[in-house]
Design an enzyme around this catalytic site. Structure first.
Site, PDB file in Angstrom:
ATOM      1  N   TYR A  53     -10.461  62.411  36.889  1.00  0.00           N
ATOM      2  CA  TYR A  53     -11.584  62.937  35.980  1.00  0.00           C
ATOM      3  C   TYR A  53     -12.814  62.578  36.061  1.00  0.00           C
ATOM      4  CZ  TYR A  53      -6.992  63.745  33.741  1.00  0.00           C
ATOM      5  OH  TYR A  53      -5.528  64.105  33.405  1.00  0.00           O
ATOM      6  N   ILE A  74     -19.342  70.359  28.412  1.00  0.00           N
ATOM      7  CA  ILE A  74     -19.385  71.349  27.475  1.00  0.00           C
ATOM      8  C   ILE A  74     -18.790  70.921  26.166  1.00  0.00           C
ATOM      9  CG2 ILE A  74     -19.240  73.689  27.023  1.00  0.00           C
ATOM     10  CD1 ILE A  74     -19.130  74.298  30.017  1.00  0.00           C
ATOM     11  N   GLU A 124      -9.552  71.378  28.121  1.00  0.00           N
ATOM     12  CA  GLU A 124      -9.339  71.302  26.870  1.00  0.00           C
ATOM     13  C   GLU A 124     -10.490  71.636  25.906  1.00  0.00           C
ATOM     14  OE1 GLU A 124      -6.582  68.511  25.297  1.00  0.00           O
ATOM     15  OE2 GLU A 124      -5.192  68.657  26.977  1.00  0.00           O
ATOM     16  N   ASP A 171      -2.734  74.049  25.450  1.00  0.00           N
ATOM     17  CA  ASP A 171      -1.409  74.440  25.237  1.00  0.00           C
ATOM     18  C   ASP A 171      -1.137  74.595  23.507  1.00  0.00           C
ATOM     19  OD1 ASP A 171       1.385  75.319  25.535  1.00  0.00           O
ATOM     20  OD2 ASP A 171       2.090  73.308  25.576  1.00  0.00           O
ATOM     21  N   ARG A 225      -3.311  79.971  22.985  1.00  0.00           N
ATOM     22  CA  ARG A 225      -2.981  80.177  24.186  1.00  0.00           C
ATOM     23  C   ARG A 225      -3.163  81.355  25.086  1.00  0.00           C
ATOM     24  NH1 ARG A 225       2.841  79.422  24.177  1.00  0.00           N
ATOM     25  NH2 ARG A 225       2.518  77.281  23.557  1.00  0.00           N
ATOM     26  N   GLU A 253      -1.844  68.598  33.376  1.00  0.00           N
ATOM     27  CA  GLU A 253      -1.194  67.296  32.873  1.00  0.00           C
ATOM     28  C   GLU A 253       0.282  67.742  32.269  1.00  0.00           C
ATOM     29  OE1 GLU A 253      -5.237  65.589  30.946  1.00  0.00           O
ATOM     30  OE2 GLU A 253      -3.738  65.941  29.855  1.00  0.00           O
ATOM     31  N   TYR A 264       1.024  63.119  33.822  1.00  0.00           N
ATOM     32  CA  TYR A 264       0.187  62.051  33.208  1.00  0.00           C
ATOM     33  C   TYR A 264       0.943  60.898  32.669  1.00  0.00           C
ATOM     34  CZ  TYR A 264      -3.738  60.660  30.249  1.00  0.00           C
ATOM     35  OH  TYR A 264      -4.619  60.234  29.712  1.00  0.00           O
TER      36      TYR A 264
END
Length: 306
Positions: A84, A117, A153, A193, A198, A254, A286
């Site tokens: 990440y 963002i 996300e 999710d 979604r 993940e 994850y």
């Protein structure tokens, strides 16, 4: 490690002994360009944080840690990691070469905490794009760099869906930059999710022509909890149905659950079995290292070989 023998066997196949081959996307699947075989990501999220004192955490700039962990990756039969945060000003040669030699592909997130963002006040500006370009320049020479993720996300509920437009603008611009450098590394998005948004997000990131849409779509999901859960009751069946006939590749960027201990990873049987391989290109569990959130499978510390 809280990893069952059965899980390792299913996840498994023997780790590759040679450097990686290039990957290509054809339709909704990844393929090994050299062999022509369909490719499935068998990976983990890799961001060890224990012992890190640098303001810019970067596991790929810790050769001691990389060489320690690559032995575990090979033992588990992994072929990929998702990282990440990295510091593009540091050298990553030792880690990337160690992973390459072990057959480990790397998926990198383009954003960083200070250059991402913001879902609450979204914008995509020259300063952020400059930082992302610098990261692309620092890593594009590594043959085992498999993909980029331009947002994680970002739109995570109904109120923040407007931010998705800014992520898609970033994908468009970063794909153009990669093309200008002669690179074909795919750029994708990872969602959270949320059933309420979604399908809208799934469709949004796949609309438009090749220059503007995402190259692949990732889903972060924590639905499958323990051996009492199965393909249907976990909601994995619904997730898979949502992606059937999708025209770009999809994978679990993940997955996991730590509500039931020890973690048994029974979802791996579906992810790499007949339930999902016709739709998904594998996934990234994850996570690798045990941190404050208690999701890890090993305990490690930055710069420590144990």
């Amino acid at each position: 490690m809280h990893v069952s023998v059965a899980s390792v066997a299913v996840l498994g196949l023997a780790a590759q002994a040679l450097a990686v081959d290039p990957l290509v996307i054809k339709g909704s699947k990844f393929f090994n360009q050299k062999t022509g075989d369909q490719f499935f990501f068998k990976g983990v999220a890799y961001q060890p944080r224990t012992g890190v004192t640098d303001k810019n955490p970067d596991p790929l700039a810790d050769p001691v840690g990389c060489k320690r962990d690559v032995a575990v990756f090979k033992d588990l039969g992994l072929n990929a990691v998702r990282v990440y945060e990295v510091d593009y000003t540091k050298s990553h040669d030792e880690c990337m070469k160690a992973f390459d030699s072990a057959g480990i592909y790397v998926i990198l997130d383009m954003p960083s905490p200070h250059y991402s963002i913001n879902r609450a006040e979204p914008h995509w500006d020259v300063g952020t794009m400059h930082e992302w370009r610098a990261k692309v320049d620092a890593f594009s020479g590594y043959p085992n760099l498999a993909a980029w993720i331009a947002g994680n996300e970002v739109a995570n509920n109904v109120e923040t869906t407007g931010a998705a437009a800014f992520v898609k603008a970033a994908i468009r611009d970063m794909k153009a930059y990669l093309r200008s450098k002669g690179r074909k590394t795919p750029v994708g998005y990872a969602d959270n999710d949320d059933p309420a948004i979604r399908m809208n997000l799934i469709n949004f990131f796949n609309c438009g022509d090749e220059s503007t849409r995402a190259d692949f779509y990732g889903i972060n999901t924590y639905r499958w909890c323990g051996s009492e859960t199965d393909f249907k009751t976990s909601g994995y069946e619904d997730i898979t149905k949502n992606m059937t006939d999708y025209t770009i590749p999809s994978l679990l960027t993940e997955y996991g659950c730590n509500k039931v201990r020890p973690r048994t990873f029974t979802e791996i049987g579906s992810l790499y079995g007949s339930d999902m391989t016709g739709v998904f290109s594998g996934g990234l569990m994850y996570e690798y290292s045990e941190e404050d959130n208690d999701y890890g499978i090993v305990k490690v510390s930055h710069g420590d070989s144990s």
